[in-house]
Scaffold this motif. Structure first.
Motif, PDB file in Angstrom:
ATOM      1  N   LEU A   1       6.639  41.952  68.776  1.00  0.00           N
ATOM      2  CA  LEU A   1       7.597  43.024  69.044  1.00  0.00           C
ATOM      3  C   LEU A   1       8.404  43.310  67.784  1.00  0.00           C
ATOM      4  O   LEU A   1       9.021  42.395  67.216  1.00  0.00           O
ATOM      5  CB  LEU A   1       8.540  42.628  70.181  1.00  0.00           C
ATOM      6  CG  LEU A   1       9.640  43.630  70.537  1.00  0.00           C
ATOM      7  CD1 LEU A   1       9.044  44.910  71.121  1.00  0.00           C
ATOM      8  CD2 LEU A   1      10.633  43.016  71.526  1.00  0.00           C
ATOM      9  N   LEU A   2       8.392  44.580  67.328  1.00  0.00           N
ATOM     10  CA  LEU A   2       9.240  45.035  66.241  1.00  0.00           C
ATOM     11  C   LEU A   2      10.325  45.914  66.841  1.00  0.00           C
ATOM     12  O   LEU A   2      10.027  46.969  67.422  1.00  0.00           O
ATOM     13  CB  LEU A   2       8.448  45.843  65.205  1.00  0.00           C
ATOM     14  CG  LEU A   2       7.809  45.059  64.044  1.00  0.00           C
ATOM     15  CD1 LEU A   2       6.801  44.047  64.550  1.00  0.00           C
ATOM     16  CD2 LEU A   2       7.160  46.021  63.063  1.00  0.00           C
ATOM     17  N   VAL A   3      11.575  45.480  66.712  1.00  0.00           N
ATOM     18  CA  VAL A   3      12.719  46.227  67.231  1.00  0.00           C
ATOM     19  C   VAL A   3      13.382  46.929  66.053  1.00  0.00           C
ATOM     20  O   VAL A   3      13.765  46.279  65.077  1.00  0.00           O
ATOM     21  CB  VAL A   3      13.704  45.294  67.951  1.00  0.00           C
ATOM     22  CG1 VAL A   3      14.925  46.071  68.429  1.00  0.00           C
ATOM     23  CG2 VAL A   3      13.013  44.599  69.125  1.00  0.00           C
ATOM     24  N   LEU A   4      13.524  48.249  66.143  1.00  0.00           N
ATOM     25  CA  LEU A   4      13.908  49.060  64.991  1.00  0.00           C
ATOM     26  C   LEU A   4      15.290  49.678  65.176  1.00  0.00           C
ATOM     27  O   LEU A   4      15.598  50.239  66.236  1.00  0.00           O
ATOM     28  CB  LEU A   4      12.878  50.167  64.775  1.00  0.00           C
ATOM     29  CG  LEU A   4      11.421  49.697  64.669  1.00  0.00           C
ATOM     30  CD1 LEU A   4      10.492  50.899  64.529  1.00  0.00           C
ATOM     31  CD2 LEU A   4      11.232  48.726  63.512  1.00  0.00           C
ATOM     32  N   HIS A   5      16.108  49.569  64.140  1.00  0.00           N
ATOM     33  CA  HIS A   5      17.401  50.230  64.021  1.00  0.00           C
ATOM     34  C   HIS A   5      18.249  50.055  65.296  1.00  0.00           C
ATOM     35  O   HIS A   5      18.605  48.934  65.648  1.00  0.00           O
ATOM     36  CB  HIS A   5      17.215  51.703  63.655  1.00  0.00           C
ATOM     37  CG  HIS A   5      18.490  52.395  63.303  1.00  0.00           C
ATOM     38  ND1 HIS A   5      19.301  51.971  62.276  1.00  0.00           N
ATOM     39  CD2 HIS A   5      19.111  53.469  63.864  1.00  0.00           C
ATOM     40  CE1 HIS A   5      20.375  52.750  62.209  1.00  0.00           C
ATOM     41  NE2 HIS A   5      20.280  53.673  63.173  1.00  0.00           N
ATOM     42  N   SER A   6      18.568  51.157  65.983  1.00  0.00           N
ATOM     43  CA  SER A   6      19.467  51.102  67.140  1.00  0.00           C
ATOM     44  C   SER A   6      18.813  50.462  68.358  1.00  0.00           C
ATOM     45  O   SER A   6      19.461  50.312  69.398  1.00  0.00           O
ATOM     46  CB  SER A   6      19.962  52.504  67.485  1.00  0.00           C
ATOM     47  OG  SER A   6      18.907  53.436  67.486  1.00  0.00           O
TER      48      SER A   6
ATOM     49  N   ARG B   1      28.938  52.931  61.077  1.00  0.00           N
ATOM     50  CA  ARG B   1      29.614  54.093  60.495  1.00  0.00           C
ATOM     51  C   ARG B   1      28.538  55.069  60.014  1.00  0.00           C
ATOM     52  O   ARG B   1      27.558  54.661  59.388  1.00  0.00           O
ATOM     53  CB  ARG B   1      30.491  53.656  59.315  1.00  0.00           C
ATOM     54  CG  ARG B   1      31.183  54.802  58.560  1.00  0.00           C
ATOM     55  CD  ARG B   1      32.105  54.291  57.457  1.00  0.00           C
ATOM     56  NE  ARG B   1      31.409  53.526  56.431  1.00  0.00           N
ATOM     57  CZ  ARG B   1      31.612  52.229  56.185  1.00  0.00           C
ATOM     58  NH1 ARG B   1      32.479  51.518  56.877  1.00  0.00           N
ATOM     59  NH2 ARG B   1      30.920  51.620  55.226  1.00  0.00           N
ATOM     60  N   GLU B   2      28.716  56.358  60.302  1.00  0.00           N
ATOM     61  CA  GLU B   2      27.799  57.389  59.803  1.00  0.00           C
ATOM     62  C   GLU B   2      28.485  58.145  58.674  1.00  0.00           C
ATOM     63  O   GLU B   2      29.371  58.962  58.910  1.00  0.00           O
ATOM     64  CB  GLU B   2      27.413  58.361  60.917  1.00  0.00           C
ATOM     65  CG  GLU B   2      26.524  57.737  61.985  1.00  0.00           C
ATOM     66  CD  GLU B   2      26.063  58.761  63.005  1.00  0.00           C
ATOM     67  OE1 GLU B   2      25.481  59.793  62.582  1.00  0.00           O
ATOM     68  OE2 GLU B   2      26.296  58.553  64.203  1.00  0.00           O
ATOM     69  N   ALA B   3      28.080  57.868  57.433  1.00  0.00           N
ATOM     70  CA  ALA B   3      28.677  58.522  56.272  1.00  0.00           C
ATOM     71  C   ALA B   3      27.639  58.840  55.199  1.00  0.00           C
ATOM     72  O   ALA B   3      27.994  59.130  54.065  1.00  0.00           O
ATOM     73  CB  ALA B   3      29.781  57.642  55.687  1.00  0.00           C
TER      74      ALA B   3
ATOM     75  N   ASP C   1      20.613  57.674  51.774  1.00  0.00           N
ATOM     76  CA  ASP C   1      21.459  58.070  52.899  1.00  0.00           C
ATOM     77  C   ASP C   1      21.161  57.157  54.080  1.00  0.00           C
ATOM     78  O   ASP C   1      20.037  57.171  54.612  1.00  0.00           O
ATOM     79  CB  ASP C   1      21.191  59.520  53.301  1.00  0.00           C
ATOM     80  CG  ASP C   1      21.546  60.495  52.196  1.00  0.00           C
ATOM     81  OD1 ASP C   1      22.582  60.294  51.544  1.00  0.00           O
ATOM     82  OD2 ASP C   1      20.776  61.456  51.985  1.00  0.00           O
ATOM     83  N   ALA C   2      22.163  56.390  54.480  1.00  0.00           N
ATOM     84  CA  ALA C   2      21.964  55.437  55.570  1.00  0.00           C
ATOM     85  C   ALA C   2      23.184  55.395  56.472  1.00  0.00           C
ATOM     86  O   ALA C   2      24.302  55.685  56.044  1.00  0.00           O
ATOM     87  CB  ALA C   2      21.698  54.041  55.009  1.00  0.00           C
ATOM     88  N   GLU C   3      22.953  55.052  57.728  1.00  0.00           N
ATOM     89  CA  GLU C   3      24.044  54.702  58.625  1.00  0.00           C
ATOM     90  C   GLU C   3      24.386  53.239  58.375  1.00  0.00           C
ATOM     91  O   GLU C   3      23.496  52.396  58.286  1.00  0.00           O
ATOM     92  CB  GLU C   3      23.629  54.895  60.082  1.00  0.00           C
ATOM     93  CG  GLU C   3      24.710  54.499  61.076  1.00  0.00           C
ATOM     94  CD  GLU C   3      24.245  54.549  62.522  1.00  0.00           C
ATOM     95  OE1 GLU C   3      25.106  54.619  63.406  1.00  0.00           O
ATOM     96  OE2 GLU C   3      23.017  54.507  62.765  1.00  0.00           O
TER      97      GLU C   3
ATOM     98  N   GLY D   1      16.630  53.103  59.757  1.00  0.00           N
ATOM     99  CA  GLY D   1      15.917  54.029  60.620  1.00  0.00           C
ATOM    100  C   GLY D   1      16.765  55.000  61.402  1.00  0.00           C
ATOM    101  O   GLY D   1      16.351  55.469  62.461  1.00  0.00           O
ATOM    102  N   HIS D   2      17.982  55.337  60.915  1.00  0.00           N
ATOM    103  CA  HIS D   2      18.815  56.298  61.642  1.00  0.00           C
ATOM    104  C   HIS D   2      18.133  57.656  61.711  1.00  0.00           C
ATOM    105  O   HIS D   2      17.559  58.134  60.729  1.00  0.00           O
ATOM    106  CB  HIS D   2      20.179  56.417  60.962  1.00  0.00           C
ATOM    107  CG  HIS D   2      21.155  57.230  61.732  1.00  0.00           C
ATOM    108  ND1 HIS D   2      21.521  56.920  63.026  1.00  0.00           N
ATOM    109  CD2 HIS D   2      21.849  58.367  61.398  1.00  0.00           C
ATOM    110  CE1 HIS D   2      22.399  57.809  63.454  1.00  0.00           C
ATOM    111  NE2 HIS D   2      22.610  58.701  62.490  1.00  0.00           N
TER     112      HIS D   2
END
Length: 246
Positions: free
Chosen positions: A94-99, A119-121, A148-150, A195-196
């Motif tokens: 199982l690969l669980v990604l980002h959120s 934070r989203e910036a 660009d990353a969350e 992965g946002h």
């Protein structure tokens, strides 16, 4: 050939023009295309399909499942979570990604809240390789820089990973355990942070390489089947003792 099912909630891409521009056919198709190009037998599944696309037959024939979710974690039915959980314990990777850290399946496997700072910036992320000998880091330089990353920041409420492969630094100053490996039952679990949905992270070739490596690492091996329950002795012993309540 390793069989991979790429699961995606597939809501943001249909609800947001910003996300649709980056992933017009869904995050799952970009990931699936990258994995298929690496030689895996790949298919996709999404939340709004019957059984969320994760029927017993699909999961039975899946060696590794990748999971991306964000806005609709609570819509995933408990019986499907049970089904995925059982397959992981049996040996499915199982690969669980980002959120997906807030997904029902990841929280169940971790046994914690899996909460974190965020934070989203659109800030820079530097994803450092802290375990360069690990197979998930194959082909990756000392770090991956994402423009660009969350931001996700510690404390990340998870059990200590069996192995930490990546650790992130963000432009705003936070750090985060971004590549965490676990074993649960016979299955291998890899949490990977980038992965946002509003940033083109999954188009990044280094990120795709990590996903390919993660699938290879998480795929079930060819070891012996474990045996559980009452067991006959392999050597001759006295079995006359009757002090038992079973």
């Amino acid at each position: 050939m390793t069989s991979v099912t790429v699961w995606n909630e597939y809501r943001h891409e249909r609800d947001s023009d910003v996300v649709a521009e980056i992933y017009p056919d869904g995050i799952h198709t970009v990931i699936a295309d990258a994995l298929e190009s690496a030689g895996f037998d790949t298919r996709t599944a999404t939340l709004d399909e019957p059984d969320h696309g994760l029927t017993e037959d699909v999961l039975e024939s899946t060696d590794v499942l990748t999971w991306w979710g964000h806005a609709a974690h609570e819509e995933v039915r408990e019986e499907i979570v049970d089904r995925v959980h059982e397959r992981v314990l049996e040996g499915m990777g199982l690969l669980v990604l980002h959120s997906g850290h807030y997904s029902k399946i990841f929280k169940r496997l971790m046994g914690t809240s899996c909460s974190l700072k965020w934070r989203e910036a659109a800030e820079t992320e530097r994803l450092w390789v802290v375990e360069p000998s690990h197979p998930i880091a194959d082909g990756i330089e000392e770090y991956i820089e994402i423009d660009d990353a969350e931001m996700y920041g510690e404390r990340f409420d998870i059990p200590a990973p069996d192995t930490l492969v990546f650790n992130s630094w963000f432009e705003g100053g936070e750090v985060f355990r971004s590549g965490c490996c676990y074993r649960r039952g016979n299955g291998r679990v890899f949490y990977f942070r980038p992965g946002h949905e509003t940033y083109p992270v999954y188009h990044n070739e280094d990120i795709q390489q990590v996903l390919v490596n993660g699938v290879r690492w998480a795929a079930p091996g060819e070891g012996p089947e474990p045996t559980f329950g009452n067991y006959e002795p392999r050597e001759e012993i006295d079995l006359s003792d009757d002090r038992t309540v079973h």
